[in-house]
Enzyme design. Sequence first.
Site, PDB file in Angstrom:
ATOM      1  N   GLU A  62       5.031  -8.134  13.308  1.00 24.71           N
ATOM      2  CA  GLU A  62       4.024  -8.481  14.309  1.00 24.71           C
ATOM      3  C   GLU A  62       3.613  -9.941  14.275  1.00 24.71           C
ATOM      4  OE1 GLU A  62       2.364  -5.127  12.074  1.00 24.71           O
ATOM      5  OE2 GLU A  62       4.459  -5.541  12.488  1.00 24.71           O
ATOM      6  N   ARG A  87       0.816  -1.216   0.000  1.00 25.75           N
ATOM      7  CA  ARG A  87       0.000   0.000   0.000  1.00 25.75           C
ATOM      8  C   ARG A  87       0.846   1.260   0.000  1.00 25.75           C
ATOM      9  NH1 ARG A  87      -2.178  -3.947   2.749  1.00 25.75           N
ATOM     10  NH2 ARG A  87      -1.157  -3.300   4.651  1.00 25.75           N
TER      11      ARG A  87
END
Length: 188
Positions: free
Chosen positions: A113, A76
């Site tokens: 993460e 993105r």
Amino acid sequence: MTETHSTVARGDSGPEAARLVASRVLDVPDFPKPGVLFKDLMPLFADGKAFREVVDGIVAYHGRDGFDVVVGIEARGFVVAAAVAYAAGVGVVPVRKAGKLPRPAHSVSYALEYGEATLEVHEDAFTAGHRVLVVDDVLATGGTAEATLDLVERAGGTVTGFTVLLEIGFLGARERLAPRPVHALLTV
């Protein structure tokens, strides 16, 4: 899915820019895995007027002459980087996932993460002293950002700025990236 709202929207470009981004972010629970609340910025990208305001705000914040090239982080970040580069009249360089670039590349592996990743940039992406603005959509723990900034510097670029549309503040990425400055249009 729900919209991200804050009674007092805050960000480094002021409350108006923060409210604009906040009004076009959708929260997607349990994506890409259970327990993760994904911040989807596609509604912002799809709104031409809002996206233009965000891009113009990024260019104004850093100054049209403040950078020679814009780096976008897969995937993105490519959307934001291309628009910012076009608006500023400079080039754009992608930082890609491993194995996506056709020529010799610098690479860096890092923890994120929910797993591990490797990023790459072409070895000839920057000339010595190239002033580089790095942009991405969301700043969470800072692993991807830190790896990208290190990669740009290893490839010969000089990072002059790092901007994200949305920062998840409680995860502490600003501290992780210090002393490099972080510019976030919206911090939640």
